[in-house]
Design a protein around this motif. Structure first.
Motif, PDB file in Angstrom:
ATOM      1  N   LYS A  55      37.973  36.469  34.836  1.00 55.54           N
ATOM      2  CA  LYS A  55      36.982  35.517  35.337  1.00 55.54           C
ATOM      3  C   LYS A  55      37.099  35.425  36.850  1.00 55.54           C
ATOM      4  N   LYS A  56      35.973  35.165  37.499  1.00 57.10           N
ATOM      5  CA  LYS A  56      35.994  34.985  38.951  1.00 57.10           C
ATOM      6  C   LYS A  56      36.247  33.522  39.281  1.00 57.10           C
ATOM      7  N   GLY A  57      36.635  33.247  40.524  1.00 58.77           N
ATOM      8  CA  GLY A  57      36.777  31.875  40.983  1.00 58.77           C
ATOM      9  C   GLY A  57      38.102  31.219  40.640  1.00 58.77           C
TER      10      GLY A  57
ATOM     11  N   MET B   1      41.095  36.197  41.028  1.00 58.79           N
ATOM     12  CA  MET B   1      40.788  37.593  41.336  1.00 58.79           C
ATOM     13  C   MET B   1      40.288  37.700  42.765  1.00 58.79           C
ATOM     14  N   ILE B   2      40.994  38.486  43.585  1.00 61.27           N
ATOM     15  CA  ILE B   2      40.587  38.716  44.973  1.00 61.27           C
ATOM     16  C   ILE B   2      39.705  39.965  44.986  1.00 61.27           C
ATOM     17  N   TRP B   3      38.418  39.799  45.296  1.00 57.37           N
ATOM     18  CA  TRP B   3      37.511  40.921  45.065  1.00 57.37           C
ATOM     19  C   TRP B   3      37.683  42.027  46.089  1.00 57.37           C
ATOM     20  N   GLN B   4      38.134  41.700  47.344  1.00 62.64           N
ATOM     21  CA  GLN B   4      38.357  42.765  48.322  1.00 62.64           C
ATOM     22  C   GLN B   4      39.454  43.704  47.844  1.00 62.64           C
ATOM     23  N   LEU B   5      40.577  43.082  47.365  1.00 65.41           N
ATOM     24  CA  LEU B   5      41.697  43.876  46.842  1.00 65.41           C
ATOM     25  C   LEU B   5      41.247  44.700  45.640  1.00 65.41           C
ATOM     26  N   LEU B  43      45.694  46.796  39.503  1.00 64.69           N
ATOM     27  CA  LEU B  43      44.360  46.275  39.176  1.00 64.69           C
ATOM     28  C   LEU B  43      44.450  45.190  38.106  1.00 64.69           C
ATOM     29  N   TRP B  44      45.279  45.415  37.097  1.00 68.31           N
ATOM     30  CA  TRP B  44      45.386  44.435  36.017  1.00 68.31           C
ATOM     31  C   TRP B  44      46.146  43.202  36.438  1.00 68.31           C
TER      32      TRP B  44
END
Lengths: 136, 81
Positions: A55-57, B1-5, B43-44
């Motif tokens: 999940k995001k955030g 979750m850090i989207w850049q990473l 990634l996980w």
């Protein structure tokens, strides 16, 4: 459109990895290369399943963060915010999948060593040529 | 979750996968596959699946690479494609 592509890049990675693995299993002639392609495809499927659960955030690992002692002592149950924890069900399924994939790889490598002892090569075309000349 | 990473690790994973199936030396291909497994593990961890991550790091990257190296050692190291 660009935003849609960027926000779903985990799934795009899954698509690209399945393509690479399928190409390695079909297009490459060396048997070890085929096995590497199979491994890539398996971990791509695992990536897909884990991405469903993510999940995001700021959602974290599913460990209860609240005051468990107070809730236990007075019979007060805090309301758990489901959005702050990732879904652990795909993780548990994929743990089994990783172990099964390593067992599959082990059996495939054993078969590969037997093939090499018999035909002295790992190239698919040469093995088929030897079998054709032997009249099998 | 850090989207850049997440984006950077996804790129590394794809690069490792392409390199693993294009290298002519089979031992190099197997080692690159181990690096691919460790990037998958990162990634996980980034997605909050720590149990999957450490199973992948120990079983997938560790035992898998050892089995592959043992098999390549007993067969030929060079590949034509």
């Amino acid at each position: 459109m660009l935003e849609y592509v960027v926000s779903k890049f985990n799934f795009w990675t899954y698509v690209i990895l399945v393509g690479i693995g399928l190409y390695a299993m079909i297009g490459k002639k060396n048997l070890v290369k085929k096995l590497i392609g199979m491994n890539i495809m398996q971990s791509a499927v695992i990536l897909f399943y884990v991405s469903i659960g993510a999940k995001k955030g700021g959602a974290t690992v599913p460990i209860f963060m609240g005051d468990a002692h107070a809730a236990h002592g007075h019979g007060i149950h805090e309301i758990i915010d489901v959005a702050s924890y990732v879904n652990p069900l795909p993780h548990v399924l994929m743990l089994t999948a990783i172990v099964v994939s390593i067992a599959t790889t082990g059996v495939a490598l054993a078969a590969l060593i037997l093939i090499f002892r018999r035909y002295k090569t790992l190239n698919e075309d040469e093995i088929l040529k030897i079998r054709r000349e032997a009249g099998v | 979750m850090i989207w850049q990473l997440d984006l950077i690790i996804c790129l590394f994973v794809i690069i490792c996968a392409i390199a693993a199936i294009n290298v002519k030396d089979l031992l190099a291909a197997v080692i690159i596959l181990g690096a691919y497994s460790f990037f998958m593990c990162l990634l996980w961890t980034n997605m909050g699946a720590v149990d999957v991550a450490f199973t992948e790091a120990s079983v997938g990257a560790g035992v898998g690479t050892v089995l592959f190296i043992a098999a390549v050692n007993r067969t030929k190291r060079r590949s034509k494609d």
